[in-house]
Design a protein around this motif. Structure first.
Motif, PDB file in Angstrom:
ATOM      1  N   ASP A   1      39.376  27.506 -20.835  1.00 14.51           N
ATOM      2  CA  ASP A   1      37.918  27.399 -20.830  1.00 14.51           C
ATOM      3  C   ASP A   1      37.489  25.937 -20.888  1.00 14.51           C
ATOM      4  O   ASP A   1      36.527  25.528 -20.235  1.00 14.51           O
ATOM      5  CB  ASP A   1      37.337  28.169 -22.012  1.00 14.51           C
ATOM      6  CG  ASP A   1      35.825  28.268 -21.933  1.00 14.51           C
ATOM      7  OD1 ASP A   1      35.320  28.872 -20.967  1.00 14.51           O
ATOM      8  OD2 ASP A   1      35.140  27.727 -22.825  1.00 14.51           O
ATOM      9  N   SER A   2      38.233  25.136 -21.644  1.00  8.36           N
ATOM     10  CA  SER A   2      37.937  23.707 -21.730  1.00  8.36           C
ATOM     11  C   SER A   2      38.138  23.025 -20.381  1.00  8.36           C
ATOM     12  O   SER A   2      37.336  22.177 -19.972  1.00  8.36           O
ATOM     13  CB  SER A   2      38.834  23.059 -22.788  1.00  8.36           C
ATOM     14  OG  SER A   2      38.649  21.660 -22.816  1.00  8.36           O
TER      15      SER A   2
ATOM     16  N   ASP B   1      43.584  30.617 -23.928  1.00  7.70           N
ATOM     17  CA  ASP B   1      42.284  30.928 -23.332  1.00  7.70           C
ATOM     18  C   ASP B   1      41.276  29.808 -23.605  1.00  7.70           C
ATOM     19  O   ASP B   1      40.478  29.450 -22.732  1.00  7.70           O
ATOM     20  CB  ASP B   1      41.749  32.256 -23.874  1.00  7.70           C
ATOM     21  CG  ASP B   1      42.528  33.448 -23.342  1.00  7.70           C
ATOM     22  OD1 ASP B   1      43.268  33.278 -22.355  1.00  7.70           O
ATOM     23  OD2 ASP B   1      42.403  34.546 -23.922  1.00  7.70           O
ATOM     24  N   THR B   2      41.305  29.252 -24.820  1.00  7.78           N
ATOM     25  CA  THR B   2      40.401  28.143 -25.165  1.00  7.78           C
ATOM     26  C   THR B   2      40.697  26.917 -24.313  1.00  7.78           C
ATOM     27  O   THR B   2      39.783  26.227 -23.845  1.00  7.78           O
ATOM     28  CB  THR B   2      40.527  27.790 -26.660  1.00  7.78           C
ATOM     29  OG1 THR B   2      40.206  28.938 -27.445  1.00  7.78           O
ATOM     30  CG2 THR B   2      39.592  26.653 -27.026  1.00  7.78           C
TER      31      THR B   2
ATOM     32  N   ARG C   1      44.925  33.146 -27.745  1.00 10.85           N
ATOM     33  CA  ARG C   1      43.578  32.628 -27.997  1.00 10.85           C
ATOM     34  C   ARG C   1      43.502  31.135 -27.706  1.00 10.85           C
ATOM     35  O   ARG C   1      42.534  30.647 -27.119  1.00 10.85           O
ATOM     36  CB  ARG C   1      43.173  32.908 -29.453  1.00 10.85           C
ATOM     37  CG  ARG C   1      41.760  32.411 -29.800  1.00 10.85           C
ATOM     38  CD  ARG C   1      41.359  32.828 -31.201  1.00 10.85           C
ATOM     39  NE  ARG C   1      41.257  34.273 -31.312  1.00 10.85           N
ATOM     40  CZ  ARG C   1      40.887  34.897 -32.430  1.00 10.85           C
ATOM     41  NH1 ARG C   1      40.597  34.204 -33.521  1.00 10.85           N
ATOM     42  NH2 ARG C   1      40.803  36.217 -32.470  1.00 10.85           N
ATOM     43  N   THR C   2      44.531  30.392 -28.102  1.00 15.64           N
ATOM     44  CA  THR C   2      44.550  28.954 -27.843  1.00 15.64           C
ATOM     45  C   THR C   2      44.660  28.668 -26.351  1.00 15.64           C
ATOM     46  O   THR C   2      44.010  27.749 -25.825  1.00 15.64           O
ATOM     47  CB  THR C   2      45.735  28.299 -28.579  1.00 15.64           C
ATOM     48  OG1 THR C   2      45.684  28.653 -29.954  1.00 15.64           O
ATOM     49  CG2 THR C   2      45.690  26.788 -28.445  1.00 15.64           C
TER      50      THR C   2
ATOM     51  N   SER D   1      35.195  23.892 -18.265  1.00 15.26           N
ATOM     52  CA  SER D   1      33.980  23.190 -18.685  1.00 15.26           C
ATOM     53  C   SER D   1      34.019  21.720 -18.308  1.00 15.26           C
ATOM     54  O   SER D   1      32.996  21.111 -17.988  1.00 15.26           O
ATOM     55  CB  SER D   1      33.808  23.322 -20.203  1.00 15.26           C
ATOM     56  OG  SER D   1      33.735  24.682 -20.579  1.00 15.26           O
TER      57      SER D   1
END
Length: 284
Positions: free
Chosen positions: A200-201, A196-197, A193-194, A204
């Motif tokens: 995504d960052s 993937d975050t 999860r980290t 972005s």
């Protein structure tokens, strides 16, 4: 019998499906025409089909990293082959575009014919050798683009889609570089999860360093110039028909749906590829 029971009867459902079938066909025909007009299938295949992801990452690696990245690139090929599904992604994009175009009429026959001619021009250009491409490019750009062709190009997603592809290539090359340098720990120590975050960052945040930013600007502009050359080769009647189609009320929503869905498919599959690559790195 209640109204609900009547509406849910097999006979009523069959009648309803027959009534809705033309509408569904219109939206799908319209969506399919837009994907063909923008060259989405070929674009996705070229960027994310077998071997394409590592090829794109390789192009952005500096020579010192390229010299030690063979194993990482091979592993990226395997991971990308499991993560990217061209047919599924293109089908998802088409579905989103169709939903955005609800209520719009099917493209007129002259629009479909113009789309087909543009698609053939694009395929013919892709099949040319480099000297042939240069000759075609300069022949078309020898005459200035008229306002209709300039406006039609502004309605297309080619530059934005190229930016998505470039961002994906940049992220893949950055991960490959770290793996090749032995810095896998900064990725492998993160929970899924980290990780993937973090990815995504990075998406972005976009491209921030000067060299990649310049390369991306060049890639966007070159894509627009090639597409402009293809539009210059189209007959005036085709351009007029396509421009009227792309100026219809639903066109803006369809364009945004295409871009948003394309970005989501690339980001989602890319995250799976990177996670697979990191988790499998160093295993026998």
């Amino acid at each position: 019998m209640s109204l609900l029971s009547r509406l849910s009867s097999p006979r009523c459902l069959l009648l309803l499906s027959l009534l809705l079938a033309p509408l569904t066909g219109w939206t799908q025909d319209r969506a399919q025409a837009l994907l063909q007009f923008e060259g989405v299938q070929a674009r996705y295949q070229n960027a994310y089909g077998p071997g394409a992801v590592s090829r794109g990452a390789r192009e952005l690696l500096e020579p010192p990293d390229l010299a030690i990245a063979d194993k990482a690139l091979q592993s990226l090929d395997v991971a990308a082959g499991r993560a990217f599904d061209v047919n599924a992604s293109v089908a998802a994009i088409r579905q989103d575009v169709a939903a955005a175009g609800q209520g719009a009429a099917a493209p007129a026959p002259q629009v479909l014919e113009a789309v087909a001619r543009l698609a053939k021009l694009r395929a013919d250009y892709a099949a040319m050798d480099e000297p042939g491409k240069v000759t075609f490019f300069h022949q078309q750009h020898a005459r200035p683009a008229d306002p209709a062709r300039v406006e039609l190009l502004s309605r297309m997603t080619v530059a934005e889609a190229r930016e998505i592809d470039f961002s994906s290539q940049l992220l893949m090359s950055a991960v490959v570089k770290q793996l090749a340098r032995g810095n896998v720990g900064q990725f492998s120590s993160l929970p899924d999860r980290t990780l993937d975050t973090a990815l995504d960052s990075l998406w972005s945040r976009g491209v921030t360093s000067p060299r990649p930013r310049n390369l991306m600007t060049v890639a966007r502009e070159f894509e627009k110039l090639v597409t402009q050359a293809l539009l210059l080769a189209l007959p005036d009647a085709d351009v007029a028909a396509l421009l009227a189609w792309r100026n219809e009320p639903q066109a803006a929503a369809e364009r945004e749906a295409l871009l948003g869905s394309y970005r989501a498919e690339v980001k989602g599959s890319g995250a799976v590829a990177i996670r697979t690559l990191v988790r499998s790195w160093g295993r026998p």
